[in-house]
Design a protein around this motif. Structure first.
Motif, PDB file in Angstrom:
ATOM      1  N   ALA A 163       9.367   0.886 -14.329  1.00  0.00           N
ATOM      2  CA  ALA A 163       9.760  -0.330 -13.617  1.00  0.00           C
ATOM      3  C   ALA A 163       9.667  -0.048 -12.123  1.00  0.00           C
ATOM      4  CB  ALA A 163      11.174  -0.753 -13.993  1.00  0.00           C
ATOM      5  N   ALA A 164       9.442  -1.106 -11.336  1.00  0.00           N
ATOM      6  CA  ALA A 164       9.218  -0.919  -9.908  1.00  0.00           C
ATOM      7  C   ALA A 164       9.963  -1.970  -9.089  1.00  0.00           C
ATOM      8  CB  ALA A 164       7.724  -0.976  -9.586  1.00  0.00           C
ATOM      9  N   ALA A 165      10.254  -1.605  -7.845  1.00  0.00           N
ATOM     10  CA  ALA A 165      10.747  -2.545  -6.838  1.00  0.00           C
ATOM     11  C   ALA A 165       9.716  -2.553  -5.719  1.00  0.00           C
ATOM     12  CB  ALA A 165      12.110  -2.120  -6.308  1.00  0.00           C
ATOM     13  N   VAL A 166       9.267  -3.746  -5.327  1.00  0.00           N
ATOM     14  CA  VAL A 166       8.161  -3.874  -4.375  1.00  0.00           C
ATOM     15  C   VAL A 166       8.564  -4.834  -3.260  1.00  0.00           C
ATOM     16  CG1 VAL A 166       5.740  -4.524  -4.095  1.00  0.00           C
ATOM     17  CG2 VAL A 166       6.507  -3.487  -6.235  1.00  0.00           C
ATOM     18  N   VAL A 167       8.322  -4.433  -2.020  1.00  0.00           N
ATOM     19  CA  VAL A 167       8.562  -5.306  -0.876  1.00  0.00           C
ATOM     20  C   VAL A 167       7.326  -6.162  -0.649  1.00  0.00           C
ATOM     21  CG1 VAL A 167       9.104  -5.413   1.581  1.00  0.00           C
ATOM     22  CG2 VAL A 167      10.094  -3.614   0.167  1.00  0.00           C
ATOM     23  N   ASN A 168       7.498  -7.459  -0.593  1.00  0.00           N
ATOM     24  CA  ASN A 168       6.384  -8.385  -0.368  1.00  0.00           C
ATOM     25  C   ASN A 168       6.052  -8.391   1.131  1.00  0.00           C
ATOM     26  OD1 ASN A 168       4.520 -10.467  -0.411  1.00  0.00           O
ATOM     27  ND2 ASN A 168       6.069 -12.065  -0.550  1.00  0.00           N
ATOM     28  N   ASN A 169       5.308  -7.400   1.552  1.00  0.00           N
ATOM     29  CA  ASN A 169       5.032  -7.187   2.973  1.00  0.00           C
ATOM     30  C   ASN A 169       3.617  -7.637   3.314  1.00  0.00           C
ATOM     31  OD1 ASN A 169       4.548  -6.098   5.559  1.00  0.00           O
ATOM     32  ND2 ASN A 169       6.006  -4.445   5.191  1.00  0.00           N
ATOM     33  N   PRO A 170       3.456  -8.613   4.229  1.00  0.00           N
ATOM     34  CA  PRO A 170       2.120  -9.127   4.543  1.00  0.00           C
ATOM     35  C   PRO A 170       1.230  -8.121   5.270  1.00  0.00           C
ATOM     36  CG  PRO A 170       3.768 -10.099   5.990  1.00  0.00           C
ATOM     37  CD  PRO A 170       4.518  -9.348   4.939  1.00  0.00           C
ATOM     38  N   GLU A 171       1.766  -6.940   5.598  1.00  0.00           N
ATOM     39  CA  GLU A 171       0.923  -5.896   6.192  1.00  0.00           C
ATOM     40  C   GLU A 171      -0.079  -5.342   5.179  1.00  0.00           C
ATOM     41  OE1 GLU A 171       3.496  -2.865   7.641  1.00  0.00           O
ATOM     42  OE2 GLU A 171       3.889  -3.887   9.529  1.00  0.00           O
ATOM     43  N   TYR A 172       0.182  -5.587   3.900  1.00  0.00           N
ATOM     44  CA  TYR A 172      -0.675  -5.059   2.845  1.00  0.00           C
ATOM     45  C   TYR A 172      -1.315  -6.207   2.061  1.00  0.00           C
ATOM     46  CZ  TYR A 172       2.419  -1.108   3.833  1.00  0.00           C
ATOM     47  OH  TYR A 172       3.159  -0.131   4.460  1.00  0.00           O
ATOM     48  N   ASP A 173      -2.312  -5.874   1.275  1.00  0.00           N
ATOM     49  CA  ASP A 173      -2.940  -6.853   0.394  1.00  0.00           C
ATOM     50  C   ASP A 173      -2.044  -6.991  -0.835  1.00  0.00           C
ATOM     51  OD1 ASP A 173      -4.458  -8.368  -1.317  1.00  0.00           O
ATOM     52  OD2 ASP A 173      -6.312  -7.207  -1.065  1.00  0.00           O
ATOM     53  N   MET A 174      -1.043  -7.850  -0.723  1.00  0.00           N
ATOM     54  CA  MET A 174      -0.052  -7.947  -1.783  1.00  0.00           C
ATOM     55  C   MET A 174      -0.621  -8.573  -3.048  1.00  0.00           C
ATOM     56  SD  MET A 174       2.438  -6.358  -0.521  1.00  0.00           S
ATOM     57  CE  MET A 174       3.400  -6.531  -2.011  1.00  0.00           C
ATOM     58  N   GLY A 175      -1.627  -9.432  -2.914  1.00  0.00           N
ATOM     59  CA  GLY A 175      -2.261  -9.982  -4.106  1.00  0.00           C
ATOM     60  C   GLY A 175      -2.838  -8.881  -4.976  1.00  0.00           C
ATOM     61  N   ARG A 176      -3.446  -7.911  -4.344  1.00  0.00           N
ATOM     62  CA  ARG A 176      -4.021  -6.772  -5.076  1.00  0.00           C
ATOM     63  C   ARG A 176      -2.925  -5.912  -5.716  1.00  0.00           C
ATOM     64  NH1 ARG A 176      -7.648  -2.090  -2.090  1.00  0.00           N
ATOM     65  NH2 ARG A 176      -8.120  -0.835  -3.962  1.00  0.00           N
ATOM     66  N   ILE A 177      -1.835  -5.717  -4.989  1.00  0.00           N
ATOM     67  CA  ILE A 177      -0.744  -4.875  -5.485  1.00  0.00           C
ATOM     68  C   ILE A 177      -0.040  -5.523  -6.671  1.00  0.00           C
ATOM     69  CG2 ILE A 177       1.529  -3.961  -4.859  1.00  0.00           C
ATOM     70  CD1 ILE A 177       0.222  -3.636  -1.965  1.00  0.00           C
ATOM     71  N   PHE A 178       0.317  -6.797  -6.532  1.00  0.00           N
ATOM     72  CA  PHE A 178       0.961  -7.488  -7.645  1.00  0.00           C
ATOM     73  C   PHE A 178       0.007  -7.626  -8.833  1.00  0.00           C
ATOM     74  CE2 PHE A 178       3.810  -9.296  -4.252  1.00  0.00           C
ATOM     75  CZ  PHE A 178       4.961  -8.688  -4.713  1.00  0.00           C
ATOM     76  N   GLY A 179      -1.277  -7.813  -8.541  1.00  0.00           N
ATOM     77  CA  GLY A 179      -2.256  -7.897  -9.618  1.00  0.00           C
ATOM     78  C   GLY A 179      -2.328  -6.613 -10.423  1.00  0.00           C
ATOM     79  N   PHE A 180      -2.226  -5.474  -9.739  1.00  0.00           N
ATOM     80  CA  PHE A 180      -2.230  -4.181 -10.433  1.00  0.00           C
ATOM     81  C   PHE A 180      -1.031  -4.075 -11.370  1.00  0.00           C
ATOM     82  CE2 PHE A 180      -0.853   0.205 -10.836  1.00  0.00           C
ATOM     83  CZ  PHE A 180      -2.028   0.892 -11.111  1.00  0.00           C
ATOM     84  N   LEU A 181       0.155  -4.435 -10.872  1.00  0.00           N
ATOM     85  CA  LEU A 181       1.360  -4.348 -11.693  1.00  0.00           C
ATOM     86  C   LEU A 181       1.283  -5.284 -12.897  1.00  0.00           C
ATOM     87  CD1 LEU A 181       3.981  -4.278  -8.795  1.00  0.00           C
ATOM     88  CD2 LEU A 181       3.414  -2.369 -10.311  1.00  0.00           C
ATOM     89  N   ASP A 182       0.764  -6.482 -12.665  1.00  0.00           N
ATOM     90  CA  ASP A 182       0.643  -7.446 -13.771  1.00  0.00           C
ATOM     91  C   ASP A 182      -0.368  -6.962 -14.810  1.00  0.00           C
ATOM     92  OD1 ASP A 182       2.483  -9.128 -12.582  1.00  0.00           O
ATOM     93  OD2 ASP A 182       0.963 -10.323 -11.542  1.00  0.00           O
ATOM     94  N   HIS A 183      -1.493  -6.418 -14.321  1.00  0.00           N
ATOM     95  CA  HIS A 183      -2.532  -5.952 -15.246  1.00  0.00           C
ATOM     96  C   HIS A 183      -2.022  -4.797 -16.109  1.00  0.00           C
ATOM     97  CE1 HIS A 183      -6.544  -5.109 -16.780  1.00  0.00           C
ATOM     98  NE2 HIS A 183      -6.378  -3.832 -16.443  1.00  0.00           N
ATOM     99  N   ARG A 184      -1.243  -3.896 -15.510  1.00  0.00           N
ATOM    100  CA  ARG A 184      -0.694  -2.766 -16.262  1.00  0.00           C
ATOM    101  C   ARG A 184       0.585  -3.127 -17.033  1.00  0.00           C
ATOM    102  NH1 ARG A 184      -2.681   2.302 -14.410  1.00  0.00           N
ATOM    103  NH2 ARG A 184      -4.815   1.915 -13.667  1.00  0.00           N
ATOM    104  N   ARG A 185       1.026  -4.364 -16.886  1.00  0.00           N
ATOM    105  CA  ARG A 185       2.246  -4.850 -17.539  1.00  0.00           C
ATOM    106  C   ARG A 185       3.449  -4.004 -17.171  1.00  0.00           C
ATOM    107  NH1 ARG A 185       0.195  -6.634 -23.639  1.00  0.00           N
ATOM    108  NH2 ARG A 185      -1.362  -8.160 -22.928  1.00  0.00           N
ATOM    109  N   ILE A 186       3.554  -3.677 -15.899  1.00  0.00           N
ATOM    110  CA  ILE A 186       4.684  -2.920 -15.382  1.00  0.00           C
ATOM    111  C   ILE A 186       5.729  -3.915 -14.874  1.00  0.00           C
ATOM    112  CG2 ILE A 186       5.453  -1.280 -13.624  1.00  0.00           C
ATOM    113  CD1 ILE A 186       2.550  -0.167 -13.669  1.00  0.00           C
TER     114      ILE A 186
END
Length: 398
Positions: A163-186
């Motif tokens: 399980a993870a806690a993620v800061v929604n920070n616009p400094e990063y490509d958050m779409g890519r980061i959340f997509g990774f977590l969703d794809h891995r079902r984390i």
């Protein structure tokens, strides 16, 4: 010793704290008649099975979440267990599970003063109790480095990320980061800045709109007369796909709305600074505002991340007692200007509690298979200059 260890390791790419979390037990006082005799003996799964006329295997399967037990039967068993105050032995279950469940928190490494307090909150949650089979990892990522972020995320996923806690920070490509977590079902929660558009389990952090309303209430009750408030604002320049990252806009909207409804006799003026403006240009514009419009406004509400520049201008011109000045965030710069009375007050959002509750929420999910039905926001408060001598008490709570 543990706190020194964390502070020492914070600047490393990742540090690991292995301690374990507690669970909150809910015991009903409304016991049915058939459970009273059971209260004289130690409650076990076997005694629950006998009381309900079920096999011990059925009760064990119900507590483990097995789909071999009907939902109605599970509900009956769980209700009875709550009524008689039964709690499963978490330490024993951890031994049976025979593996650590890993929680990971990802954030920017900047500003260090803020995230070090989040780390202290994580530590506090993790050292409360031991031996329940949980581990926690913290990943401070260099600012504006999505590649480094993805590398850490992939490494954590390979080594074990439950399980993870993620800061929604616009400094990063958050779409890519959340997509990774969703794809891995984390399973993940958002921390500090929300992203309601995602599949997150929940959000741990402040209600930024409430912060704006709190600011308006403080300004309105402090001024208490017909006057004007200057709002210093720096809007988000990026077209970030996740609206939760637009924190300053949320604060501004609620500040103006609350002020106009509850303190209609106070006018306001907004001055915006873009992130592409140079430091010299900002300093000059602040100087022009403070010298040219000194008689036009009584209060200053600074949402912008420019406390240092504003504080310098106030001290340079000897305006410490001229304005009611409220800023967001207790930063090292804010603390200095609060002590010198260049600023009147600051709104803090308690990063300690954010780290603490993030771990508690993830642990709750891993323990129960679902997030709590209600997750209250982290409360915000007002810090005055004279209270800075008690700064440690601001972040401490029982």
């Amino acid at each position: 010793m543990v706190e020194k260890k964390i502070r020492h390791d914070y600047r490393q790419k990742m540090y690991y704290v292995r301690h374990f979390l507690p669970v909150t037990l809910v015991v009903s006082r409304n016991l049915p008649v058939y459970s009273l005799s059971a209260m004289h003996d130690r409650i076990t799964q076997d005694s629950i099975a006998r009381a309900l006329g079920l096999s011990i295997k059925t009760v064990q399967r119900a507590f483990s979440g097995s789909d071999k037990v009907a939902e109605s039967t599970k509900t009956s068993i769980q209700n009875y267990a709550a009524m008689v105050g039964y709690s499963r032995n978490r330490g024993a279950r951890a031994l049976v599970r025979n593996n650590l469940q890993s929680m990971h928190l990802f954030s920017s490494s900047s500003p260090e003063y803020f995230w070090s307090k989040v780390a202290r909150g994580m530590e506090s949650a993790l050292v409360e109790t031991r031996d329940f089979g949980y581990a926690a990892f913290y990943h401070p990522i260099p600012p504006r480095n999505t590649a480094a972020y993805m590398k850490e995320l992939q490494r954590a996923s390979t080594e074990g990320l439950d399980a993870a806690a993620v800061v929604n920070n616009p400094e990063y490509d958050m779409g890519r980061i959340f997509g990774f977590l969703d794809h891995r079902r984390i399973p993940y929660i958002t921390l500090n800045i929300d992203a309601t558009e995602t599949q997150r389990l929940g959000f741990i952090g402040p209600d930024y709109g409430a912060g704006g309303r709190l600011a308006a209430e403080f300004i309105g009750k402090t001024i208490r007369s017909s006057s004007k408030v200057l709002i210093i604002h720096n809007p988000v320049d990026s077209e970030h796909i996740l609206a939760g990252a637009h924190v300053n806009e949320e604060r501004l909207l609620h500040f103006v709305s609350y002020l106009s409804v509850h303190f209609p006799y106070i006018e306001h003026q907004v001055v915006s600074f873009g992130s592409n403006q140079s430091r010299t240009d900002i300093e000059q514009e602040l100087e022009d505002i403070l010298t040219g419009g000194a008689d036009d406004f009584t209060g200053i509400y600074s949402i912008a991340d420019m406390q240092e520049l504003l504080g310098k201008q106030i001290l340079r011109r000897g305006l410490e007692s001229r304005y009611i000045i409220l800023v967001h965030g207790v930063t090292p710069e804010t603390e200095m200007y609060l002590r010198s009375h260049a600023f009147t007050a600051a709104i803090h959002q308690n990063p300690f509690k954010q780290g603490y509750y993030a771990i508690k929420l993830l642990e709750y999910y891993l323990e129960n298979g679902a997030a709590p039905s209600t997750i209250p926001p982290v409360s915000q408060g007002i810090v005055l200059g004279h209270s800075m001598d008690y700064e440690d008490d601001i972040w401490r709570f029982e």
